[in-house]
Design an enzyme around this catalytic site. Sequence first.
Site, PDB file in Angstrom:
ATOM      1  N   SER A 111      22.268  28.295 -26.390  1.00 16.47           N
ATOM      2  CA  SER A 111      21.577  27.393 -25.468  1.00 16.47           C
ATOM      3  C   SER A 111      22.275  26.041 -25.457  1.00 16.47           C
ATOM      4  O   SER A 111      22.854  25.628 -26.471  1.00 16.47           O
ATOM      5  CB  SER A 111      20.119  27.211 -25.889  1.00 16.47           C
ATOM      6  OG  SER A 111      19.500  26.174 -25.149  1.00 16.47           O
TER       7      SER A 111
ATOM      8  N   TYR B 122      13.555  25.515 -32.171  1.00 15.89           N
ATOM      9  CA  TYR B 122      14.420  26.230 -31.236  1.00 15.89           C
ATOM     10  C   TYR B 122      15.840  25.672 -31.297  1.00 15.89           C
ATOM     11  O   TYR B 122      16.820  26.421 -31.383  1.00 15.89           O
ATOM     12  CB  TYR B 122      13.855  26.103 -29.824  1.00 15.89           C
ATOM     13  CG  TYR B 122      14.673  26.803 -28.762  1.00 15.89           C
ATOM     14  CD1 TYR B 122      14.565  28.179 -28.578  1.00 15.89           C
ATOM     15  CD2 TYR B 122      15.558  26.094 -27.953  1.00 15.89           C
ATOM     16  CE1 TYR B 122      15.318  28.833 -27.613  1.00 15.89           C
ATOM     17  CE2 TYR B 122      16.312  26.733 -26.991  1.00 15.89           C
ATOM     18  CZ  TYR B 122      16.187  28.100 -26.813  1.00 15.89           C
ATOM     19  OH  TYR B 122      16.935  28.739 -25.855  1.00 15.89           O
TER      20      TYR B 122
END
Length: 231
Positions: free
Chosen positions: A138, A151
């Site tokens: 990401s 995350y």
Amino acid sequence: MSLAGRTAVVTGASSGIGEATAQALADAGCSVVLVARRKKRMDSIAGEIDGETLVFPADVTDKDAVAEMVDQVLSAFDSVDVLVNNAGVASGGPVVETELNELRPSIRVNLEGVMNVTHALLPGILDSNLGDVITVSSLSARYPQEGGSSYTASKFGVNGFMRSLRKEMSEEDVRITIVMPGPVITELNDWEHWDGQAMEPRDVAETIVFAASRPPRVELKEISVDSTDKF
């Protein structure tokens, strides 16, 4: 390089980027193994794929289930040529407001799941004439977002794990690619709160297929895929 006749394993294949990647790799000529927890959903996706598929329901955090998956895959196919690590969750919240048991799933699935599957499949990938380990990370691993500490940590970990693995594979015919998407409309986030235009899963899937289809002399080490509307 043609992907026809190659075998690809895609985790998190029951929706979003994983579903789109399974379809795109099949369209490129791969036999595709779909791995996720939702068997009925994967059966439906496999039924729409024009090509050879194998559906294996498994939780990537369960190393015994992952080992069983690898055994079945290697029994069904001679080797594994492409691994797409895509399974992920986006749990958590602001650290001071969030219980630890809500922060940990991102680490367990996004990082430990990648480690489990990669470790189990790597011997089979090494048997390929040219193997690809492609991991969906990401842009949060470069640009952390407020409220996304667990995350973000998981994706930093994924990038570090894969960068080290690339060095370990320097004398092997295995390419390591990290794909870092920006905003993508998936079950994890519909991006309805954002005024910009988020990407579709197929945008990332096409990037993954592009990376796997490069000539053997080319390795795309890290790819950022972002929306033209800056987040």
